[in-house]
Enzyme design. Structure first.
Site, PDB file in Angstrom:
ATOM      1  CG  HIS A 185      -8.252  53.082  58.092  1.00 19.92           C
ATOM      2  ND1 HIS A 185      -9.466  53.421  57.525  1.00 19.92           N
ATOM      3  CD2 HIS A 185      -7.366  54.007  57.651  1.00 19.92           C
ATOM      4  CE1 HIS A 185      -9.307  54.507  56.794  1.00 19.92           C
ATOM      5  NE2 HIS A 185      -8.057  54.884  56.852  1.00 19.92           N
ATOM      6  CB  CYS A 477     -20.295  38.764  54.255  1.00 22.63           C
ATOM      7  SG  CYS A 477     -20.502  38.057  55.900  1.00 22.63           S
TER       8      CYS A 477
END
Length: 545
Positions: A185, A477
């Site tokens: 995160h 990606c």
């Protein structure tokens, strides 16, 4: 000054005073037993409600992703199963309420960690909720980011989404954590804010009192000082001069597209100038569902995400579920090693109807939205699997079929895989994890999951060469695509599209336009032949200077 080295996950340099993120309280004691177990158990729910209410209050003054993060964390604090388990530990085992919450939450966290993948990434959230409720029960200061009254560098063991959801980017110079990895995160947040960040800076929290720091998000170095240092913010607004045309300085086209997982993500991607979508995660339509959503429900949900990209290309990834993202209606059972188990496309081999119904919904959403849809499957290992998927995609009336390359076997047989499909997209996060046998959620192994690792770059080169030979597109990606410097190296390795979070789009587009393709090819050659990740980054930087 003292020097610490971690993994640079968001580029740039910044310096300034340190603001320490409060850590969790010590593990609560299991004694003494409460005199009135029923009364002690009744303390838990109000404490959880107080925590949730504060999070909901914070959510009420922000929007977008920050609002969603805070509301999700608040909902976790009110999880009836978690609260019930904690209450039972008080009444049945005579534990004090703080200890009961600690043990109940740890049980939930262990289950998620054992599941692996997406669910393992939620362990930090469970711990965050646990620590907030325990602090409330003890009347202590909860863990988290302190109120900032001046621009500062945040120093933490790790950061939970709720810690940072409503940070003021004007007051955060950089982020440094002792744990975490390139896909944590903290890394994603730093790139979204456009600030330098270093994770896995082992030992920094135990260092002598730190007053000021100099953070280099490119090299992963953190210099600490016991004296004040000059406050210097990293240059913000990188990429504001990007003209929206993806490509190198000499006109070699490289599509700059976005990763999205919701309608809100799609709108942000359009605002950022993304040329399309390189990864549409469809799991949002399934997670939490007790029954498989019907075709009509899926079609409407997908169309809402596709509509902002009318007339533009969107790559939709089919359901990436299985043992690591257990869905109740799939009834997958348990596996000893979920990361190596039945996940992604493998789920569909025994349940082809799940895939066929999703493809029917995607085809309908393409008609409804006007987007130019391609479909790709996750967790493909062989050319036979790729061909099986492509046949079903074309039978559903969809024009372009592709696969993700996340498994080393697929990278090593890229020619055969590409021969079976129309394009491939490299998922660098999982590919690194499997190449190095290193859990991407482990801070201790963050260096192995660094996307600059030469072994990973060499695999990407093999895939890029296969794409060139067969005249078929190769995308990336994974989080690697959001690094402006690494983006150029990937282009030099033969990658034709880069997909990233919306916040990174302008910076990557601008950086890519700074040099001709031949310069990126030279930088790529230097990087993939370097002895380690740090030297690879340094070599690419030096070549492009």
């Amino acid at each position: 000054m003292s020097l610490f080295t971690g993994v640079g996950v968001s580029s740039g340099r910044a310096s300034g005073p340190v603001a320490r993120v409060a850590e969790a309280l010590p593990e609560p004691a299991a004694t003494p037993a409460p005199a009135d177990a029923a009364a002690e158990a009744r303390r838990i729910r109000p404490a959880a409600e107080a925590v949730a209410n504060r999070l909901f209050e914070r959510a009420g003054v922000v929007g977008g992703e920050a609002k969603a993060v805070l509301e999700t964390t608040a909902a976790m604090a009110l999880d009836p199963a978690l609260l019930s388990q904690a209450e039972q530990l008080v009444t049945n085992n005579a534990l004090p309420a703080p200890r009961a919450v600690h043990e109940a939450a740890n049980g939930f966290a262990d289950a998620l960690r054992n599941a692996g993948g997406y669910l393992a990434e939620r362990v930090r959230d469970i711990h965050d909720v646990r620590d907030r409720v325990i602090a409330e029960l003890l009347g202590a200061t909860p863990p988290g980011v302190p109120d900032l009254d001046r621009p500062s560098v945040l120093l933490a063991r790790d950061l939970a989404p709720a810690d940072t959801a409503d940070l003021d980017p004007r007051l955060v110079l950089a982020l440094v954590t002792e744990e975490g990895g390139p896909t944590s995160h903290t890394a994603i947040l730093a790139r979204a804010l456009g600030i330098p960040a270093v994770v896995a800076a082992r030992g920094i929290l135990a260092a002598a009192p730190v007053v000021g720091v100099l953070v280099d998000g490119d090299t992963g170095s953190v210099e600490t000082s016991g004296e004040p240092v000059r406050t210097r913010a990293a240059e913000r607004g990188r990429g504001v001069d990007w003209n929206g045309a993806g490509g190198t300085a000499d006109g070699h086209a490289v599509s700059i597209v976005a990763n999205v997982g919701s309608a809100a993500d799609a709108r942000l991607a359009v605002e950022a100038g993304a040329q399309g979508v390189g990864l549409f995660r469809t799991e949002f339509c399934y997670l939490g569902a007790d029954e498989e959503p019907d075709v009509r429900t899926q079609r409407a949900a997908y169309a809402e995400v596709l509509s902002p990209f009318e007339g533009r290309p969107v790559v939709v990834r089919t359901l990436d579920a299985g043992a690591d993202k257990p869905l109740s209606f799939l009834d997958m059972g348990t596996e000893p090693n979920p990361a190596l188990g039945v996940r992604g496309l493998r789920v569909c081999f025994e349940r082809p109807g799940v895939l066929d119904r999703q493809l029917e919904a995607i085809a309908g959403a393409e008609q409804d939205s006007g987007a130019k849809v391609s479909v790709m499957a996750p967790m493909v290992a062989t050319a036979d699997e790729a061909a099986w998927f492509a046949d079903r995609v074309r039978a559903a009336g969809l024009g372009r079929a592709g696969v993700m390359i996340e498994v080393p076997a697929a990278a090593l047989t890229a020619d055969e895989v590409l021969d079976a499909v129309d394009f491939v997209s490299v998922g660098t996060n999982d590919l690194a994890q499997y190449v190095f046998a290193a859990d991407r959620m482990s801070g201790a192994l963050a260096g192995l999951n660094d996307p600059w690792q030469p072994a990973l770059l060499r695999l990407v080169a093999l895939i890029g060469q296969a794409g060139h030979r067969l005249g078929k597109p190769v995308g990336v990606c994974g989080e690697a695509a959001s690094d402006p410097l690494l983006a150029g190296v990937l282009a030099g390795l033969g990658v034709s599209s880069l997909s990233m979070g919306a916040a990174a789009v302008p910076a990557v587009g601008s950086a890519l336009a700074a040099h001709p393709l031949v310069a990126y090819q030279k930088a790529a050659e230097e990087a993939k032949n370097a002895p380690n990740a740090a030297r690879a980054r340094e070599a690419a930087f030096a070549t492009l200077q």
